[in-house]
Design an enzyme around this catalytic site. Structure first.
Site, PDB file in Angstrom:
ATOM      1  CG  HIS A   1      -4.684  -1.004  -9.937  1.00 61.97           C
ATOM      2  ND1 HIS A   1      -5.170  -0.815  -8.416  1.00 61.97           N
ATOM      3  CD2 HIS A   1      -3.449  -0.437  -9.997  1.00 61.97           C
ATOM      4  CE1 HIS A   1      -4.057  -0.001  -7.938  1.00 61.97           C
ATOM      5  NE2 HIS A   1      -3.106   0.159  -8.666  1.00 61.97           N
ATOM      6  CD  GLU A   2      -0.965  -1.266 -12.831  1.00 58.19           C
ATOM      7  OE1 GLU A   2      -0.701  -0.140 -12.917  1.00 58.19           O
ATOM      8  OE2 GLU A   2      -0.614  -1.963 -11.793  1.00 58.19           O
TER       9      GLU A   2
ATOM     10  CG  HIS B   1      -2.241   3.896 -11.741  1.00 61.79           C
ATOM     11  ND1 HIS B   1      -2.597   4.710 -10.680  1.00 61.79           N
ATOM     12  CD2 HIS B   1      -1.897   2.618 -11.187  1.00 61.79           C
ATOM     13  CE1 HIS B   1      -2.393   4.088  -9.522  1.00 61.79           C
ATOM     14  NE2 HIS B   1      -1.948   2.794  -9.802  1.00 61.79           N
TER      15      HIS B   1
END
Length: 308
Positions: free
Chosen positions: A221-222, A225
């Protein structure tokens, strides 16, 4: 709708329980917005307002027009976007393992390799592949509990960060507060290169103790980003959402695995909420895919801002 799914049965996730509701909230009572794993906060990455996202998008489109598009002309910099082949963009990863002075938080080489394997599995049908370029291990009580935006975070990154905009610096620590991680966006690199990277709770790596978020996709997920992707609920039911056409609009984060959740209902918002997407907040066992549009957007953003 075209989705890109991970290629193994690894179960993944991250966690944030207290994001404000966004957009039209008239159907609040019908939605399962509560985080059943409320001891964890999904993601500390700042979600921009609709207005801020629009300004970022204008900047991106201006830079993209000046630089050209990946895949155009057979090697980048062309006028027509062509998705780059799966796995053709190699990202060097510098792993920074932060422990306290007693060694708590240390990670084995096997755990680090497992995290990289999870990333490569999750991004298998995108242009990106990840390889370890270096590992540092640092015992520092202050850095071990560094929080987002803190002096300790700034000191940690100033001392350890390696490479340039195209290199992923991946820090693990025990940030506290139940937070699982945060990241910087590609557009932030030019103004603050030292801060660039992702910070992840060490126990969220595969085999860690942060169940049910201990299969490595806090990192997935990170890194999403870091490659430029917003949350699937960015903008709620208003504006351009996450700027990806094939992720249905979503008013607010989804927790657990609320099958058939439809938080932006009506003919203007076709499709159920993308609860299985890596950029939502659902449980590890629920999320397992990126959309084709997300893969293409990450490709263009990373090419434009990171020279990847």
């Amino acid at each position: 709708m075209s989705f890109i799914a991970k290629t193994s049965t690894l179960i993944m996730a991250l966690g944030l329980a207290t994001v404000p509701a966004i957009g039209n909230a008239k159907n609040d009572n019908a939605l399962d917005n509560a985080n059943p794993n409320a001891s964890f906060l999904r993601c500390g990455t700042k979600q921009p307002s609709i207005q801020e996202a629009e300004l970022r998008e204008k900047h991106f489109q201006t830079l993209k027009a000046a630089k050209g598009k990946p895949g155009g002309g057979g090697g980048g910099g062309g006028s027509t976007y062509q998705p780059r082949p799966n796995g053709s963009v190699v990202v060097d990863v510098y792993m920074h393992v932060i422990t306290d002075n007693g060694g708590n938080g240390d990670l084995s080489a096997g755990a680090i390799n497992s995290q990289i394997n999870v990333l490569n599995d999750a991004y298998a049908n995108t242009p990106f592949t990840f390889k370890v370029a270096g590992i540092t291990r640092t015992a520092n009580n202050s850095w071990f509990t560094a929080t987002h935006g803190s002096t300790a975070e700034k000191e940690m990154k100033a001392a350890l960060r390696q490479g340039d905009a195209s290199d992923l610096n991946f820090y693990t620590n025990n940030m506290g507060g139940g937070l699982l991680g945060w990241a910087t966006f590609p557009s932030s690199y030019a103004s603050d290169p030292v801060n660039d990277g992702v910070v992840v709770l060490y126990s969220s790596l595969p085999g860690g103790s942060a169940a049910p978020y201990n299969e490595g996709d806090t990192g997935t997920h990170e890194v999403g980003h870091w490659l430029g992707l917003y949350h699937t609920f960015q903008g709620g039911c208003s504006g351009n959402g996450d700027y990806v056409a094939d992720t249905p609009a979503e008013r607010s984060p989804a927790y657990g695995c609320p099958v058939n959740r439809d938080s932006c209902a009506g003919s203007r918002y076709p499709g159920l909420d993308p609860i299985t997407n890596f950029m939502d907040y659902t449980d590890d066992s629920c999320m397992y895919e990126f959309s084709e549009g997300q893969a293409n957007r990450a490709d263009e953003l990373s090419f434009t801002y990171r020279n990847l």
